[in-house]
Scaffold this motif. Sequence first.
Motif, short mmCIF file in Angstrom:
data_model
loop_
_atom_site.label_atom_id
_atom_site.label_comp_id
_atom_site.label_asym_id
_atom_site.label_seq_id
_atom_site.Cartn_x
_atom_site.Cartn_y
_atom_site.Cartn_z
N ARG A 58 -2.15 3.12 -13.26
CA ARG A 58 -2.27 1.65 -13.34
C ARG A 58 -0.93 0.96 -13.02
NH1 ARG A 58 -6.49 3.54 -13.57
NH2 ARG A 58 -8.22 3.09 -15.00
N VAL A 59 0.18 1.63 -13.26
CA VAL A 59 1.49 1.02 -12.97
C VAL A 59 1.67 0.74 -11.49
CG1 VAL A 59 2.80 3.18 -12.69
CG2 VAL A 59 3.94 1.14 -13.57
N ILE A 60 0.92 1.43 -10.65
CA ILE A 60 0.91 1.17 -9.21
C ILE A 60 -0.28 0.30 -8.81
CG2 ILE A 60 0.41 2.29 -6.99
CD1 ILE A 60 3.34 2.35 -7.69
N GLU A 61 -1.44 0.56 -9.40
CA GLU A 61 -2.66 -0.12 -8.96
C GLU A 61 -2.63 -1.63 -9.19
OE1 GLU A 61 -6.16 3.20 -9.36
OE2 GLU A 61 -5.30 2.40 -11.22
N TYR A 62 -2.14 -2.06 -10.35
CA TYR A 62 -2.12 -3.50 -10.61
C TYR A 62 -1.15 -4.25 -9.69
CZ TYR A 62 -4.96 -2.85 -14.85
OH TYR A 62 -5.96 -2.55 -15.73
N PRO A 63 0.09 -3.80 -9.53
CA PRO A 63 0.96 -4.47 -8.56
C PRO A 63 0.41 -4.39 -7.13
CG PRO A 63 2.27 -3.14 -10.05
CD PRO A 63 0.83 -2.79 -10.30
N TRP A 64 -0.23 -3.28 -6.77
CA TRP A 64 -0.83 -3.18 -5.44
C TRP A 64 -1.91 -4.24 -5.27
CZ3 TRP A 64 -5.90 -2.18 -3.95
CH2 TRP A 64 -6.08 -2.02 -2.57
N LEU A 65 -2.72 -4.44 -6.30
CA LEU A 65 -3.76 -5.47 -6.21
C LEU A 65 -3.15 -6.85 -6.06
CD1 LEU A 65 -6.78 -6.15 -6.31
CD2 LEU A 65 -6.60 -6.25 -8.81
N LEU A 66 -2.10 -7.14 -6.81
CA LEU A 66 -1.41 -8.43 -6.64
C LEU A 66 -0.83 -8.55 -5.24
CD1 LEU A 66 0.54 -9.14 -9.95
CD2 LEU A 66 -1.24 -10.54 -8.92
N ALA A 67 -0.26 -7.47 -4.73
CA ALA A 67 0.33 -7.49 -3.40
C ALA A 67 -0.72 -7.77 -2.33
CB ALA A 67 1.02 -6.15 -3.11
N ALA A 68 -1.98 -7.40 -2.60
CA ALA A 68 -3.06 -7.65 -1.66
C ALA A 68 -3.53 -9.10 -1.69
CB ALA A 68 -4.23 -6.72 -1.94
N SER A 69 -3.03 -9.90 -2.64
CA SER A 69 -3.33 -11.33 -2.76
C SER A 69 -4.83 -11.62 -2.77
CB SER A 69 -2.66 -12.11 -1.61
OG SER A 69 -1.27 -11.95 -1.64
N PRO A 70 -5.57 -11.10 -3.76
CA PRO A 70 -6.99 -11.44 -3.86
C PRO A 70 -7.14 -12.95 -4.04
CG PRO A 70 -6.20 -10.45 -5.90
CD PRO A 70 -5.11 -10.29 -4.90
N ALA A 71 -8.18 -13.52 -3.43
CA ALA A 71 -8.31 -14.97 -3.43
C ALA A 71 -9.78 -15.36 -3.38
CB ALA A 71 -7.57 -15.57 -2.23
N GLY A 72 -10.03 -16.65 -3.60
CA GLY A 72 -11.37 -17.20 -3.50
C GLY A 72 -12.26 -16.77 -4.65
N LYS A 73 -13.53 -16.64 -4.35
CA LYS A 73 -14.52 -16.20 -5.34
C LYS A 73 -14.46 -14.67 -5.38
CE LYS A 73 -18.44 -18.29 -5.02
NZ LYS A 73 -19.83 -18.64 -4.55
N ALA A 74 -14.11 -14.11 -6.55
CA ALA A 74 -13.79 -12.68 -6.62
C ALA A 74 -14.73 -11.94 -7.56
CB ALA A 74 -12.35 -12.48 -7.08
N LEU A 75 -14.99 -10.69 -7.21
CA LEU A 75 -15.76 -9.77 -8.05
C LEU A 75 -14.88 -8.59 -8.42
CD1 LEU A 75 -18.42 -8.65 -9.29
CD2 LEU A 75 -18.87 -7.59 -7.05
N ASP A 76 -14.78 -8.33 -9.72
CA ASP A 76 -14.11 -7.14 -10.24
C ASP A 76 -15.20 -6.14 -10.59
OD1 ASP A 76 -12.87 -5.19 -11.77
OD2 ASP A 76 -11.99 -6.56 -13.23
N ALA A 77 -15.45 -5.20 -9.71
CA ALA A 77 -16.50 -4.21 -9.91
C ALA A 77 -15.91 -3.00 -10.63
CB ALA A 77 -17.11 -3.79 -8.57
N GLY A 78 -16.08 -2.98 -11.93
CA GLY A 78 -15.53 -1.90 -12.74
C GLY A 78 -14.69 -2.38 -13.90
N SER A 79 -14.44 -3.69 -13.96
CA SER A 79 -13.78 -4.29 -15.12
C SER A 79 -12.32 -3.86 -15.29
CB SER A 79 -14.56 -3.97 -16.40
OG SER A 79 -14.13 -4.76 -17.49
N ILE A 80 -11.61 -3.71 -14.18
CA ILE A 80 -10.22 -3.29 -14.26
C ILE A 80 -9.32 -4.37 -14.84
CG2 ILE A 80 -9.57 -4.04 -11.93
CD1 ILE A 80 -8.57 -0.69 -13.49
#
Length: 282
Positions: A72-94
């Motif tokens: 998770r120490v890599i996955e969360y910053p990676w997700l931020l780096a990907a700049s998710p935007a708009g109407k979003a779905l978190d499939a898996g409740s991360i």
Amino acid sequence: MPHESGTAGVSGGDCLARLASGYRPPLRQWRRTYMRRRQRLLEAAVDCNQLVEAIQRGERLPGGLGYGFDERVIEYPWLLAASPAGKALDAGSILNHSFLLPRFLPGLDSLTISTLAPEPESFPELGVSYHYGDMRELPFADDWFDTVFSLSTLEHVGMDNTFYGDDAGQVPDPQVETKLALAELRRVTKPGGRILISVPFGKRIDMGWSRQLDEADVNDLVESLEPKEAKVEIFAYDSNGWNLSDAAGAADAVYHDFTREARWPEDKAAAARAVACASVTI
């Protein structure tokens, strides 16, 4: 582009250096002390603009980052780096954690969290919508979301998910079921939208409750999305912490199955020793 968050972030100074040297694991994994230190590390990681921007640029990270802690120490910053935007779905409740949602929600128009069963906490007061059910049968309309992400979740599709509230049992070919789940994620994503996924990577391993995927498995999943564009990044763990790698360099990574191995291994791996993170535009 620097990430947007609900906090000011840590953009200057030595936040990367502090991340690399300031967080040490306790003597036992996945106990209360581990979880407290882990949360502090994760908060610092997503607040460190230097880390997010280094991941965006594809740079090597300082030695020691996340030593003794899980992916998770890599996955969360990676997700931020990907700049998710708009109407979003978190499939898996991360993202369903009180310390994470305020750091991600400001960059989104809305967030829906979909997972198998209700969790101990939920945050509808923050404007988060919740859906409970199987990823392979989502109730949303076609082309509904701008960004869909599913981190460290797909490896559980078709496996024994009793712990997560599903008693259906493991299927003969989880890869087939995972592609069914991805087809649903693709269906609910708008044309031009993005699907962001991560899975444990390295040697192909079946742990019953989860699995680890190899390069062929990951490529098969990404290709099943029929992407317009796709980028797969590999991050690997060793006794010097987490860092950018590649498929060849992480091909022999072995998952530390903490559900069966009570003792920490010598390198202090807490779970995966490598993850594949894929950004797919459809």
